[in-house]
Design an enzyme around this catalytic site. Structure first.
Site, PDB file in Angstrom:
ATOM      1  CG  ASP A   1      12.463  23.551 -34.641  1.00  0.00           C
ATOM      2  OD1 ASP A   1      12.709  24.658 -35.141  1.00  0.00           O
ATOM      3  OD2 ASP A   1      13.203  22.564 -34.761  1.00  0.00           O
TER       4      ASP A   1
ATOM      5  CB  CYS B   1       4.413  -0.214   1.764  1.00  0.00           C
ATOM      6  SG  CYS B   1       3.386  -1.457   2.565  1.00  0.00           S
TER       7      CYS B   1
ATOM      8  CB  CYS C   1      -0.968   0.012   1.196  1.00  0.00           C
ATOM      9  SG  CYS C   1      -0.151   0.215   2.786  1.00  0.00           S
TER      10      CYS C   1
END
Length: 711
Positions: A400, A29, A26
């Site tokens: 560009d 953790c 989870c």
């Protein structure tokens, strides 16, 4: 501000370490791993992504990698260096869930099928119940108990602590009442089954993403010697131990720059050898090739989290203690008001298991990971949630020209000379441009090699040319000594002396046709052109479609290029762009970006990296191509893996969908907990339905996130 920048501000020689962590269940953790890493040394900062299992650590030069790995292992997780994920712990959540479910069924079926009035039946049922309880607690729920114990040692409350507390409480009550055996087994079965399904879903998402990530170059350990020849890219930082060469570092510095290096001098990874050969002793790990480096950079966790991510992380950090207090309060109220300790424990257990911080923690990172996989299938690598958020708000895109809207492979279409033979113009220009990385330079060099038989640079012999001392000009173009003559090749605007009428007419006619023209001058008078070369480049087939999709979405499109206005307008007309600015250098591109921002636009700039780095950094969203050296990719927020520009509008649309999914995930996960916990506390939901709802809450977040997949 990134973690590396923070360490640099402290005056440390910061270094970046990538770790792959397994066993996290989870978001709490990941917080635990971060805390463990930060305790190693004051210089350490860490960002851990639970979904990808990746830890990005910035540490001082004196912190050994082994200490970082030991900290992760000490926190109860597996760890490996680099990009390969270590093996997951052999928890076998699917098998454990199946066994727990079998115990749950037996706990309810056996008492119903066996008449307890028969002699000896009740003791036998009790023995079976205790055996089943022992199997559930000692084996099935062991990963949950182990995770809870590890969290307690680290002083971090995780989802495992809530579930383990519920299992232990139900198991303790089962000693008095066998009915609680089914409760303990059912909770364990549902929680582990949900974990198994979630792990499978995340694994599928990870594999879908990594299948599109090309791998890095072969490892070059520090101290290893390697050779780099003309036109090769230096793969790793190192010290020259043999040879001498001119290297082009334009793509690393963002400005035209050529350096001469010899023995004892440093060479940076990503530099291109223009002339000569080098023997280099590596003093760092190798740089990735363009595609792999782009994927590595774009998928790395960033300390630049969004406000929503920071809010979710804070919510998870306080969630478990709040739920634990709510469970104790529930037990106290039920015991005090109704005098039933069993009912008190039952409702407290329901509160513990119905709460789901995982849904809150998964709401953003899981959706971002699915969106990253979808973007990879489109041919783009956004740099985390922040890049998606920036893309979502884009209202203007600046393109560009050369290498972006066009293929970046111009071909020579004509040569004009005034006072010197035309063959000499092409021959000398090709020799001067040989090894330079700009697309126009490559086109001239290729034409010279094909038409004049130039077989190499720096080699004497019949029909060959000797060229030395290449210098890139700040305003664009190059000068070089060729056969003892200084040659300048540059855009017409850089020549102070008016060209001959023949050259002016050649330029006018060719530019009117949409071609690019460069002038050539010979020393000692480098201000007066004596020749001109015309080149043509074709517009990418996807350019018009990409621009049309952007304009259909209400996005303003602008073309800004250093090329002449005629070539710029020709490309713009082909692509469907109405706003054009030609003969614009790097500073002018930055000015255009800032002008659009001043008008209230969120600006994306799409460039190939040749002088675009300042504008990429100035834009709200910088987009370049992954087949570029590291520094250019690092300056951008998104890398395209191919020439299909339709990825730009489609990633913008994907970012808008991601935002909706994240909002839905957060609304569901927070709303679920707000309503479910009171229902469990008041006895409306029992422990088994509560555990099922907890698993369902995460499943809803996973399923909703998977809607972002590109089909």
């Amino acid at each position: 501000m990134t973690a590396a920048r923070t360490a640099a501000d402290r005056g440390d020689a910061a270094r970046l370490v990538r770790l792959r962590v397994s066993g996290m269940t989870c978001v709490a953790c990941s917080n635990r791993v971060e805390r463990a890493l930060r305790r190693v040394d004051p210089s350490v900062s860490a960002s851990v992504d639970f979904v990808t299992g990746t830890a990005t650590v910035t540490a001082g030069p004196t912190v050994p990698d082994a200490d970082l790995a030991a900290a992760v292992v000490g926190a109860g997780y597996g760890v490996a260096a680099g990009t390969r994920l270590p093996p997951e712990p052999r928890d076998r959540p699917g098998l454990r869930a199946a066994v727990a479910f079998a115990v749950y069924l037996l706990a309810w079926i056996v008492p119903l099928a066996t008449p307890r009035t028969s002699p000896g039946v009740a003791p036998a049922v009790s023995v079976l119940s205790w055996i089943g309880l022992a199997i559930v607690v000692a084996w099935c729920a062991w990963p949950l108990l182990r995770g809870a114990a590890s969290g307690i040692r680290q002083r971090i409350a995780t989802m495992d602590l809530l579930v383990a507390g519920a299992v232990v409480a139900a198991g303790g009550c089962a000693v008095v009442s066998p009915d609680f055996v089914g409760v303990a087994a059912g909770i364990t079965a549902v929680v582990l089954a949900g974990r198994w399904l979630r792990r499978g879903a995340i694994g599928w998402i990870q594999s879908a993403l990594t299948r599109r990530v090309p791998r890095a170059l072969a490892a070059i350990d520090p101290g290893t010697r390697f050779e780099v020849g003309t036109r090769a890219v230096v793969p790793a930082d190192g010290i020259v131990v043999g040879g001498a060469a001119e290297i082009d570092v334009t793509v690393l510095t963002g400005r035209p720059e050529v350096r001469a290096v010899a023995a004892g001098q440093r060479v940076p990874a990503g530099a291109t050898v223009l002339l000569g050969e080098l023997v280099v002793a590596a003093d760092s790990r190798p740089a990735y090739d363009g595609y792999a480096h782009a994927a590595d950079v774009m998928t790395a966790p960033r300390s630049l989290s969004t406000a929503a991510e920071r809010l979710a992380q804070r919510a998870v950090a306080v969630f478990v203690p709040v739920v634990a207090v709510a469970a104790v309060a529930t037990a106290a109220v039920w015991w005090g008001l109704f005098g039933s300790p069993m009912a008190a424990v039952r409702h407290a257990v329901a509160v513990l298991v119905v709460a789901c911080p995982c849904a809150v923690g998964l709401a953003i990172p899981l959706a971002v990971m699915v969106a990253s996989g979808a973007a990879a299938r489109l041919g783009a690598y956004p740099r985390g949630h922040r890049a998606f958020e920036d893309a979502r708000g884009v209202t203007a895109v600046v393109f560009d020209k050369t290498g972006t809207l066009t293929a970046g492979a111009p071909q020579v279409t004509g040569v004009c000379a005034a006072g010197v033979p035309a063959d000499d113009v092409l021959r000398l220009a090709a020799a001067a441009e040989a090894g330079y990385t700009h697309p126009v330079a490559r086109g001239i060099a290729a034409a010279g090699a094909d038409g004049a038989g130039i077989g190499g640079v720096g080699v004497d012999g019949a029909g060959r040319t000797t060229a030395v001392r290449l210098a890139a000009l700040p305003e664009g173009g190059v000068t070089r000594d060729v056969d003892g003559t200084t040659v300048k090749v540059a855009a017409p605007r850089t020549f102070p002396t008016r060209a001959d009428e023949l050259l002016r007419r050649f330029r006018r006619d060719r530019e009117a046709a949409g071609e690019t023209v460069v002038f050539i001058a010979l020393g000692p008078d480098l201000g007066r052109p004596v020749g001109a070369i015309a080149l043509a480049d074709h517009v990418e087939s996807s350019a018009a479609s990409a621009v049309a999709e952007l304009r259909a979405g209400g996005v303003r499109t602008v073309l800004v290029t250093g090329d002449n206005p005629y070539a710029a307008q020709h490309t713009a007309d082909t692509a469907g762009i109405t706003e054009v600015l030609g003969e614009a250098g790097p500073e002018a591109k930055v000015d255009i970006v800032r002008q659009l921002q001043a008008l209230g636009h969120r600006v994306a700039l799409v460039g190939d990296g040749m002088g675009d780095e300042p504008a990429l950094r100035a834009a709200d969203l910088g987009i370049t191509f992954s087949a570029r050296p590291a520094a250019v990719v690092d300056a951008s927020d998104m890398a395209l893996t191919g020439a299909d520009l339709r990825a730009v509008p489609r990633v913008i649309a994907l970012s808008q969908r991601l935002h909706r999914i994240v909002v839905e995930n957060l609304a569901w996960s927070l709303g679920y907990n707000v309503f479910a916990i009171p229902l469990a506390a008041t006895g409306v939901i029992g422990p088994l339905p509560a555990s099922a709802l907890m698993g369902l809450s995460s499943a809803v977040v996973v399923a909703n996130s998977l809607r972002l997949r590109v089909r």
